[in-house]
Write an enzyme that holds these catalytic residues in place. Structure first.
Site, PDB file in Angstrom:
ATOM      1  N   SER A 186       1.275  -1.137  -0.235  1.00  0.00           N
ATOM      2  CA  SER A 186      -0.008   0.121  -0.097  1.00  0.00           C
ATOM      3  C   SER A 186       0.911   1.808  -0.342  1.00  0.00           C
ATOM      4  O   SER A 186       0.493   2.663  -0.332  1.00  0.00           O
ATOM      5  CB  SER A 186      -1.233  -0.224   1.310  1.00  0.00           C
ATOM      6  OG  SER A 186      -0.195  -0.195   2.222  1.00  0.00           O
ATOM      7  N   HIS A 214      -5.149  -3.264  -3.102  1.00  0.00           N
ATOM      8  CA  HIS A 214      -4.665  -2.230  -4.245  1.00  0.00           C
ATOM      9  C   HIS A 214      -4.693  -2.844  -5.440  1.00  0.00           C
ATOM     10  O   HIS A 214      -4.406  -2.171  -6.399  1.00  0.00           O
ATOM     11  CB  HIS A 214      -3.264  -1.148  -3.571  1.00  0.00           C
ATOM     12  CG  HIS A 214      -3.800  -0.881  -2.344  1.00  0.00           C
ATOM     13  ND1 HIS A 214      -4.208   0.066  -2.195  1.00  0.00           N
ATOM     14  CD2 HIS A 214      -3.110  -1.542  -1.364  1.00  0.00           C
ATOM     15  CE1 HIS A 214      -4.612   0.865  -1.317  1.00  0.00           C
ATOM     16  NE2 HIS A 214      -3.629   0.074  -0.509  1.00  0.00           N
ATOM     17  N   LYS A 244     -11.768   0.914  -2.366  1.00  0.00           N
ATOM     18  CA  LYS A 244     -10.364   1.798  -3.093  1.00  0.00           C
ATOM     19  C   LYS A 244     -11.365   1.445  -4.353  1.00  0.00           C
ATOM     20  O   LYS A 244     -11.296   1.998  -4.869  1.00  0.00           O
ATOM     21  CB  LYS A 244      -9.887   0.880  -2.530  1.00  0.00           C
ATOM     22  CG  LYS A 244      -9.202   1.178  -0.824  1.00  0.00           C
ATOM     23  CD  LYS A 244      -8.003   0.586  -0.798  1.00  0.00           C
ATOM     24  CE  LYS A 244      -7.616   0.915   0.748  1.00  0.00           C
ATOM     25  NZ  LYS A 244      -6.975   0.545   1.523  1.00  0.00           N
TER      26      LYS A 244
HETATM   27  C1  LIG Z   1      -6.916  -0.470   3.447  1.00  0.00           C
HETATM   28  C2  LIG Z   1      -5.777  -1.551   3.387  1.00  0.00           C
HETATM   29  C3  LIG Z   1      -6.885  -2.439   4.307  1.00  0.00           C
HETATM   30  C4  LIG Z   1      -8.273  -2.180   5.489  1.00  0.00           C
HETATM   31  O1  LIG Z   1      -8.667  -2.728   4.002  1.00  0.00           O
HETATM   32  P1  LIG Z   1     -10.522  -1.090   4.298  1.00  0.00           P
HETATM   33  O2  LIG Z   1     -11.105  -1.985   3.948  1.00  0.00           O
HETATM   34  O3  LIG Z   1     -10.048   0.102   4.303  1.00  0.00           O
HETATM   35  O4  LIG Z   1     -10.598  -1.156   6.186  1.00  0.00           O
HETATM   36  C5  LIG Z   1      -5.938  -3.636   4.207  1.00  0.00           C
HETATM   37  N1  LIG Z   1      -4.938  -4.002   3.978  1.00  0.00           N
HETATM   38  C6  LIG Z   1      -3.978  -3.033   3.458  1.00  0.00           C
HETATM   39  C7  LIG Z   1      -3.312  -3.760   2.379  1.00  0.00           C
HETATM   40  C8  LIG Z   1      -4.719  -2.079   2.622  1.00  0.00           C
HETATM   41  O5  LIG Z   1      -4.492  -1.528   1.961  1.00  0.00           O
END
Ligand SMILES: *Cc1c(COP(=O)(O)O)cnc(C)c1O
Length: 392
Positions: A186, A214, A244
């Site tokens: 991330s 991602h 996302k």
């Molecule tokens: C954003 C993210 C999460 C958390 O997901 P949410 O739905 O925002 O709680 C988990 N793992 C990674 C790698 C992330 O980037």
């Protein structure tokens, strides 16, 4: 912000710690955004160009998805009213799970309210004392917390270091072993060597848990990083988030039927929580329609990534070797990260400064989106070059 002496002694300890964070440029503030998520957002009464959302496909405010959410609210109300195992599991969620399983090439899937919760649900359900989890040092905070919560042996290997992973696996005598990694990191934007990791999972009889927050919607024709790399195995437990690339909210886990049944029966963060509103599943059906059909959106994002990297290839800064929408620029210290981010903001461009402990080394984290125009990305690159030159 300054924090004055408080009437409760422990508050003074908090205030002291916050003051220390401020002194080392680590204090965190929230920005209040006064418009929907998009390429441009309203911030403090002015419009800024936004390069720090994870809305990679520009779906967070897409009219068809908004309409599906509105229609979903009209049909299903706003609250789910119960956990999935009680009376909180509705038709649109069930059909979405079937659709997500098929999209991931897995027999079954379950929806969870957030990605953070998905990790907290899965890892402690699959592992306990005496088991072992093998994790990349740059894994997301939620994966790290999930590994701690599992009380299993927590073995961390250097970022993408498959040789070290093999050493740790070969030394382990645990009956149940799980390799847990981000698919796309991330904060660095690079992709884990998942094919090599799968080979090790097979060799050492481990499971492979992949957090594709991602990659889903973006890579592999929208199906995510496994499809991008062309790998699949019953040993893989796949988790992707839906807030996302998919532009809405939530997460899902796709795996063999026995794994999903096991999670439904034992994953505490799944069992003991109110299900997400069914209207979100309605919105996500509309989002999947776009992810499956709108090839142009992904092509535009790829073009922006190529433009960005070409435009800054000879700039006086360090780009990490990322081929994804996450494009970090490494800087020398926290104060520089903040200064560059502020200089860009003065030019109405929003780029986040990411600092420890979120990352080991301070950086600007640029995220590109299909919502951006070609001109937006060119302007970004020009302004980054200008502020870097001014910084010296
Ligand atoms: C954003 C993210 C999460 C958390 O997901 P949410 O739905 O925002 O709680 C988990 N793992 C990674 C790698 C992330 O980037």
């Amino acid at each position: 912000m300054s924090h004055t002496a408080a009437p409760v002694p422990v508050f003074q300890l908090m205030a002291d710690e916050l003051a220390e964070r401020q002194a080392s440029s680590l204090y965190r503030n929230r920005r209040v955004i006064d418009s929907p998520q998009g390429a441009r957002v309203q911030l403090n009464g002015r419009e800024v160009l936004n390069f720090c959302s994870n809305d990679y496909l520009g779906l967070a405010n897409h009219p068809a998805i908004v309409a599906a959410a509105q229609q979903g609210a009209a049909e299903w109300g706003v609250g789910s009213g119960a956990a999935h195992l009680v009376t909180g599991h509705f038709t649109p969620q069930h059909t979405l799970e079937e659709r997500l399983a098929a999209l991931s090439g897995k027999p079954a899937a379950i929806l969870v309210s957030t990605g953070f919760m998905a990790n907290l649900a899965v890892i402690p359900a699959l592992l306990g004392r005496g088991d072992a989890v093998f994790a990349d040092k740059l894994n997301h905070a939620s994966l790290n917390d999930a590994c701690q919560l599992a009380r299993a042996d927590f073995k961390r290997f250097a970022h993408n270091d498959v040789a070290q992973l093999e050493r740790l696996l070969s030394e382990s005598t645990s009956k149940r072993k799980l390799i847990a990694v981000d698919a796309v990191f991330s904060m660095d934007g690079d992709i884990a060597p998942l094919a090599e990791m799968l080979a090790l999972a097979e060799k050492y009889d481990a499971l492979l848990y992949i957090d594709d927050a991602h990659g889903f919607g973006v890579l592999g024709d929208g199906r995510g990083t496994l499809a991008e790399l062309g790998i699949d195995s019953p040993r893989i437990i796949y988790m992707a988030t839906l807030g996302k690339g998919a532009g809405v909210a939530g997460a899902y886990i796709a795996a063999e039927q026995v794994v999903i049944d096991y999670l439904i029966n034992t994953a505490r963060a799944y069992i003991y929580t109110t299900a997400a509103p069914p209207l979100l599943a309605c919105a996500l059906h509309a989002s999947l329609d776009i992810i499956e059909q709108d090839v142009e959106r992904r092509a535009r994002l790829q073009r922006h990534i190529a433009t960005f990297r070409a435009a800054l290839a000879d700039a006086p800064c360090e780009l990490l070797p990322s081929s994804t929408a996450i494009q970090p620029i490494i800087v020398k210290d926290n104060a520089t990260a903040l200064a560059l981010s502020q200089a860009l903001l003065d030019a109405d461009i929003l780029v986040a400064a990411i600092r420890p402990p979120t990352v080991p080394t301070p950086r600007l984290r640029v995220t590109l989106s299909a919502a951006h125009s070609d001109a937006d990305v060119k302007l970004l690159c020009r302004e980054i070059r200008r502020v870097l030159a001014a910084q010296g």
